[in-house]
Write a protein that holds these residues in place. Sequence first.
Motif, PDB file in Angstrom:
ATOM      1  N   ARG A   1      -2.861   2.643  11.506  1.00 52.71           N
ATOM      2  CA  ARG A   1      -3.784   3.310  10.456  1.00 52.71           C
ATOM      3  C   ARG A   1      -3.517   2.940   9.415  1.00 52.71           C
ATOM      4  O   ARG A   1      -3.797   3.588   8.144  1.00 52.71           O
ATOM      5  CB  ARG A   1      -3.238   4.643  10.729  1.00 52.71           C
ATOM      6  CG  ARG A   1      -3.408   5.045  12.205  1.00 52.71           C
ATOM      7  CD  ARG A   1      -3.040   6.709  12.342  1.00 52.71           C
ATOM      8  NE  ARG A   1      -4.047   7.434  11.527  1.00 52.71           N
ATOM      9  CZ  ARG A   1      -5.118   7.885  12.094  1.00 52.71           C
ATOM     10  NH1 ARG A   1      -5.760   7.298  13.001  1.00 52.71           N
ATOM     11  NH2 ARG A   1      -5.785   8.630  11.211  1.00 52.71           N
ATOM     12  N   GLN A   2      -3.210   1.537   8.817  1.00 57.03           N
ATOM     13  CA  GLN A   2      -3.280   1.238   7.643  1.00 57.03           C
ATOM     14  C   GLN A   2      -4.120   0.052   7.226  1.00 57.03           C
ATOM     15  O   GLN A   2      -4.128  -0.835   8.182  1.00 57.03           O
ATOM     16  CB  GLN A   2      -2.065   0.827   6.932  1.00 57.03           C
ATOM     17  CG  GLN A   2      -1.000   2.014   7.139  1.00 57.03           C
ATOM     18  CD  GLN A   2       0.191   1.982   6.052  1.00 57.03           C
ATOM     19  OE1 GLN A   2       0.196   1.079   5.089  1.00 57.03           O
ATOM     20  NE2 GLN A   2       1.170   2.551   6.487  1.00 57.03           N
ATOM     21  N   LEU A   3      -4.904   0.000   6.370  1.00 54.08           N
ATOM     22  CA  LEU A   3      -5.851  -1.101   6.263  1.00 54.08           C
ATOM     23  C   LEU A   3      -4.990  -1.969   4.938  1.00 54.08           C
ATOM     24  O   LEU A   3      -5.013  -1.654   4.022  1.00 54.08           O
ATOM     25  CB  LEU A   3      -7.211  -0.474   5.767  1.00 54.08           C
ATOM     26  CG  LEU A   3      -8.366  -1.864   5.711  1.00 54.08           C
ATOM     27  CD1 LEU A   3      -8.794  -2.063   7.110  1.00 54.08           C
ATOM     28  CD2 LEU A   3      -9.373  -1.227   5.224  1.00 54.08           C
ATOM     29  N   PHE A   4      -5.121  -3.353   5.275  1.00 52.38           N
ATOM     30  CA  PHE A   4      -4.551  -4.375   4.347  1.00 52.38           C
ATOM     31  C   PHE A   4      -5.685  -5.379   3.971  1.00 52.38           C
ATOM     32  O   PHE A   4      -6.461  -5.557   4.730  1.00 52.38           O
ATOM     33  CB  PHE A   4      -3.317  -5.194   5.003  1.00 52.38           C
ATOM     34  CG  PHE A   4      -2.283  -4.546   5.049  1.00 52.38           C
ATOM     35  CD1 PHE A   4      -1.976  -3.642   6.231  1.00 52.38           C
ATOM     36  CD2 PHE A   4      -0.878  -4.512   4.112  1.00 52.38           C
ATOM     37  CE1 PHE A   4      -1.021  -2.778   6.444  1.00 52.38           C
ATOM     38  CE2 PHE A   4      -0.164  -3.535   4.367  1.00 52.38           C
ATOM     39  CZ  PHE A   4       0.130  -2.901   5.562  1.00 52.38           C
TER      40      PHE A   4
ATOM     41  N   PRO B   1       0.079 -13.680  -1.936  1.00 55.98           N
ATOM     42  CA  PRO B   1       0.846 -12.663  -1.040  1.00 55.98           C
ATOM     43  C   PRO B   1       0.750 -11.259  -1.669  1.00 55.98           C
ATOM     44  O   PRO B   1       1.353 -10.476  -0.942  1.00 55.98           O
ATOM     45  CB  PRO B   1       2.303 -13.087  -1.104  1.00 55.98           C
ATOM     46  CG  PRO B   1       2.352 -14.011  -2.233  1.00 55.98           C
ATOM     47  CD  PRO B   1       0.934 -14.457  -2.642  1.00 55.98           C
ATOM     48  N   SER B   2      -0.060 -11.008  -2.782  1.00 56.50           N
ATOM     49  CA  SER B   2      -0.367  -9.778  -2.925  1.00 56.50           C
ATOM     50  C   SER B   2      -1.353  -9.012  -1.799  1.00 56.50           C
ATOM     51  O   SER B   2      -2.240  -9.797  -1.372  1.00 56.50           O
ATOM     52  CB  SER B   2      -0.515  -9.465  -4.183  1.00 56.50           C
ATOM     53  OG  SER B   2       0.493  -9.962  -5.220  1.00 56.50           O
ATOM     54  N   TRP B   3      -1.525  -7.660  -1.803  1.00 57.24           N
ATOM     55  CA  TRP B   3      -2.417  -7.243  -1.104  1.00 57.24           C
ATOM     56  C   TRP B   3      -2.637  -5.734  -1.551  1.00 57.24           C
ATOM     57  O   TRP B   3      -1.864  -5.324  -2.167  1.00 57.24           O
ATOM     58  CB  TRP B   3      -2.307  -7.313   0.232  1.00 57.24           C
ATOM     59  CG  TRP B   3      -1.292  -6.516   0.959  1.00 57.24           C
ATOM     60  CD1 TRP B   3      -0.975  -5.469   0.674  1.00 57.24           C
ATOM     61  CD2 TRP B   3      -0.149  -7.221   1.657  1.00 57.24           C
ATOM     62  NE1 TRP B   3       0.332  -5.126   1.559  1.00 57.24           N
ATOM     63  CE2 TRP B   3       0.731  -6.155   1.985  1.00 57.24           C
ATOM     64  CE3 TRP B   3       0.025  -8.635   2.104  1.00 57.24           C
ATOM     65  CZ2 TRP B   3       1.798  -6.436   2.667  1.00 57.24           C
ATOM     66  CZ3 TRP B   3       1.204  -8.723   2.746  1.00 57.24           C
ATOM     67  CH2 TRP B   3       2.360  -7.684   3.118  1.00 57.24           C
TER      68      TRP B   3
ATOM     69  N   ARG C   1       1.682  -4.869  -4.414  1.00 57.91           N
ATOM     70  CA  ARG C   1       1.134  -4.626  -3.114  1.00 57.91           C
ATOM     71  C   ARG C   1       0.906  -3.039  -3.254  1.00 57.91           C
ATOM     72  O   ARG C   1       1.654  -2.392  -2.975  1.00 57.91           O
ATOM     73  CB  ARG C   1       2.133  -4.874  -1.930  1.00 57.91           C
ATOM     74  CG  ARG C   1       2.216  -6.483  -1.759  1.00 57.91           C
ATOM     75  CD  ARG C   1       3.129  -6.712  -0.760  1.00 57.91           C
ATOM     76  NE  ARG C   1       2.903  -8.159  -0.460  1.00 57.91           N
ATOM     77  CZ  ARG C   1       3.662  -9.057   0.617  1.00 57.91           C
ATOM     78  NH1 ARG C   1       4.731  -8.467   1.211  1.00 57.91           N
ATOM     79  NH2 ARG C   1       3.451 -10.284   0.764  1.00 57.91           N
ATOM     80  N   ARG C   2      -0.152  -2.944  -3.899  1.00 56.75           N
ATOM     81  CA  ARG C   2      -0.386  -1.257  -4.070  1.00 56.75           C
ATOM     82  C   ARG C   2      -0.898  -0.670  -2.699  1.00 56.75           C
ATOM     83  O   ARG C   2      -1.541  -1.265  -1.888  1.00 56.75           O
ATOM     84  CB  ARG C   2      -1.769  -1.110  -4.895  1.00 56.75           C
ATOM     85  CG  ARG C   2      -1.349  -1.753  -6.346  1.00 56.75           C
ATOM     86  CD  ARG C   2      -2.440  -1.196  -7.182  1.00 56.75           C
ATOM     87  NE  ARG C   2      -2.198  -1.733  -8.648  1.00 56.75           N
ATOM     88  CZ  ARG C   2      -1.474  -1.108  -9.430  1.00 56.75           C
ATOM     89  NH1 ARG C   2      -0.924   0.230  -9.132  1.00 56.75           N
ATOM     90  NH2 ARG C   2      -1.253  -1.441 -10.557  1.00 56.75           N
ATOM     91  N   LYS C   3      -0.096   0.588  -2.652  1.00 58.60           N
ATOM     92  CA  LYS C   3      -0.831   1.388  -1.404  1.00 58.60           C
ATOM     93  C   LYS C   3      -1.386   2.588  -2.004  1.00 58.60           C
ATOM     94  O   LYS C   3      -1.209   3.203  -3.026  1.00 58.60           O
ATOM     95  CB  LYS C   3       0.618   1.796  -0.782  1.00 58.60           C
ATOM     96  CG  LYS C   3       0.354   2.641   0.115  1.00 58.60           C
ATOM     97  CD  LYS C   3       1.780   2.714   1.066  1.00 58.60           C
ATOM     98  CE  LYS C   3       1.407   3.151   2.556  1.00 58.60           C
ATOM     99  NZ  LYS C   3       2.516   2.610   3.339  1.00 58.60           N
ATOM    100  N   ILE C   4      -2.573   2.652  -1.468  1.00 58.14           N
ATOM    101  CA  ILE C   4      -3.659   3.718  -1.860  1.00 58.14           C
ATOM    102  C   ILE C   4      -3.611   4.726  -0.507  1.00 58.14           C
ATOM    103  O   ILE C   4      -4.108   4.109   0.441  1.00 58.14           O
ATOM    104  CB  ILE C   4      -5.043   2.881  -2.187  1.00 58.14           C
ATOM    105  CG1 ILE C   4      -4.786   1.917  -3.189  1.00 58.14           C
ATOM    106  CG2 ILE C   4      -5.907   4.141  -2.585  1.00 58.14           C
ATOM    107  CD1 ILE C   4      -6.022   1.235  -3.540  1.00 58.14           C
ATOM    108  N   LYS C   5      -3.329   5.870  -0.958  1.00 56.14           N
ATOM    109  CA  LYS C   5      -3.390   6.927  -0.065  1.00 56.14           C
ATOM    110  C   LYS C   5      -4.856   7.530   0.297  1.00 56.14           C
ATOM    111  O   LYS C   5      -5.447   7.933  -0.801  1.00 56.14           O
ATOM    112  CB  LYS C   5      -2.270   8.140  -0.304  1.00 56.14           C
ATOM    113  CG  LYS C   5      -0.927   7.637  -0.190  1.00 56.14           C
ATOM    114  CD  LYS C   5      -0.386   8.057   0.906  1.00 56.14           C
ATOM    115  CE  LYS C   5       1.356   7.814   0.615  1.00 56.14           C
ATOM    116  NZ  LYS C   5       1.801   7.559   1.838  1.00 56.14           N
TER     117      LYS C   5
END
Lengths: 264, 590
Positions: free
Chosen positions: A138-141, A224-226, B393-397
């Motif tokens: 349930r996570q989009l990369f 390698p960042s995302w 590596r940003r995480k966006i909720k």
Amino acid sequence: MSFDINWNKINEDSTINQRARAFLNEHLESLQLPSYVSNIKMTDFKLGTIPPRITLKQIDNPLDDFYEALRLEGASIGGRDTDVQFLMEVDYKGDMLIELSAELVLNYPSPNFMQLPVKLTISDIGIHSLCLVAYLQRQLFISFLCDVSDPALDNVESPLDSNGPAFLGSKAVERISLIRSIKIQTEIGPQDLSEGTILRSVGKLEQFLSDVFKNLLRKEAAWPSWINLDFNEDVSADVESSSSAEESLPHRDDAQDFSADARA
Amino acid sequence: MSFIFNRETFEDNSFNEVLREKLMRALNLHDRTVGSSSGAMTTGTGAVECSGAAAAGQRPPRSKGGFSKVDILKSGIIVKKVEFPTIPKLEILDLDVSIQSKSLIKGICKVSCRDAMVQITTEIESNLLLLHVNSSPKFTTPKLISNDSFTVPITMTFDKLHLEAITNIFVKNTGVGISFNDVNLDFRLQCSIKLLQSSIEKRLKASMEEVFKDVLPSVIFNMSQRWFTHGETVVPTVDKSMVSSDTPVQPRMILDESDLSDLSPANMLRLSTLVSSRQTLCLNPTAVDTISTIPGCLERQNLHRFNLRFPSLYNYYSNKEQQGAHNNEKNRVEHLKLWGRSSSNPIPTRASFKVENTLPKEVLDSNSYDVRVITAIQTKMYERASNDVVLRRRKIKMRSRKPSKANKDAVSPAQNDSGTSSCSNVASELPHASLQANPQSDEIDPAPEGGPNAEDAYKEELEDSGLRAPQDFPALENVTPVLAQLPNQQRSRLGSPLSAGRPTPLLSPLDDSHWLLQKRDPQDLRTTLYSPIRNGRFYVMPQPQLDTKEASAFLLENGKRFGFVGLLNNHNLKWGNDPPPPYREVSITQ
């Protein structure tokens, strides 16, 4: 071209540009700006007439890196049946136009003592890259893998360019430029007043801004960042409140990034 | 008029009041400590004239040496009135941003300001009847002596201040430098003591040049330094020099014993080799298109070519790239025709210098790529390019309460670190990629405690040894580890399951790039910095320890000092063909 984008529809509908502008303006307003920048506005936005070409190249299992990152976050990894990864070729050489205006402010000796209006016109954006889109747990990369060679974007400069490459040697090859071409036009000075001059097309400044912009994107979205979009429900209210409290932080972070870049 | 001043500020009286206070403080501060940064408090474009005039007012007494002690000023200076009725103009004429050095902005500005007014008042000692009775003989002493203090209030009004100037402004991250050119300053002085008016005016005008050349720039610079250092008071540099001049300067010995001991003998040997290598009696021009004309040395102009040999998309997929280059060549010819030039015009193509790290379109279309290989290459390039930059590596909720606002959660530093390490693990998980230049990978790590500590220690060791390459010479950093990874049996393993079935070229820094191979350079570009052992052109000096251990293990264990060991080349001592020397451990027991 895997995705058939009916771009004409967008063009016919004149409200889309306006709505996009309104949305982006709203977002810009919500940004917490450093004290020396004020009144940042998007004065014009056009999606343009040329659609992006998006080609689906591969459907595969997600890379291990994503699982690894999740594991390090402490997330438990469930079944992998629904996990999927798309490899897409994104090719955009459109005529999107963005016009931004902002004011640089000097707050000394009194607040808002002096302002310098700056207007930026961004156009000619060219992208041709491989983009990795993975959906797992349930996570989009989203991450841009690499550039794809493209005669229209490679060697944009004419062969007669006098700025010889003789001293390019110092720079190592960049792994990705992501934005292969971008044109930024600057105007410094107030638009409405007739007296005095407006400083136009400050080449060095344009170069500087486009470098900052490219570097920022490269840092944020290039492998390698995302960028990770989390579609999970927040586990507890605590997490949510803390995240909303932190909301302002990333922006300030951005500003610091910018200034750090400017200093570097 | 580029800058817009806040109109309200100028209409409002409070601004004048603020200026007045600042000016007064500055003048009185100056009064007490003559010579320190004068008028450091006065600021802003508006205050330019004030501090200018004020500093000028102070100047004549100061220039008379020693006079300042018996100052004629008997009270503090009171600034009665400051007026800025018209908004000053500040116009940018030219702007230059330099990208390379630490953000330097250069601008040429036109400043103009008119109708400003400053009124100051103070008291001066002016006893016209003062007699120096001590030094005069008794018989000349008159009966009436009035040697008491006799103070006279004086008010000076500068009005119709009119300034126009072209200024050069330099903004660095340490401060703002400013220089005034073409200053055109005019003002009217009204003095309450008419007798002195012309004299004061003359003196002021005479000292104006110094004000704009020296006083104002230093004031503004000091002030800006305070801004840039966020309020920390910076000790004026003048004071520092005064302090240092008090203590006698000790003559310093250059190159005393201790300095020499820092230079390792190996380094000295290398340096001397380098120097002597340049001395040639060869009549033929030195070889073109080779990475090193001097054994073991990479010349500055070849650094780029050297960098090109790192594994990257363009040399990994070089086979296909050649066709692409061919197409580019066609395009170029067409370009040239467009420019009205014959296609045979030998303009050097950019391609030979400027290589972009792109995946060839042909490879993409023919599906002969591997995502994992690409990611490995990109990760490696990232690591090499940015050692200290944290991975973003940003995480966006997406399911937070306010879905409209993209709630960016910065990844915590700890996660960042782990993220970085994870991505370095990637490389080790992909044996075929063998991109790992770190000695961290399991097969060759002789110190099983492993982990980043070992790596750090290793790096420190590298730094300790004099042979570490300078920072802007990233290539050589990898030399030793690559050498360490080199053993032949590893190469055989490199044929990986991932690339099975397809004869893709091996992705390894050890291999010569196909791109270069295809060039068929007559000089044989393979200087084999990567693979001296495999190449077999070297004679590694036999050493007892070396036989027992693997070379890599040896380097890691007591790699305190690496030495340059001579090499034999089998190309009849022709220059240009020499591979660089191997870096090898000099047997120094710890």
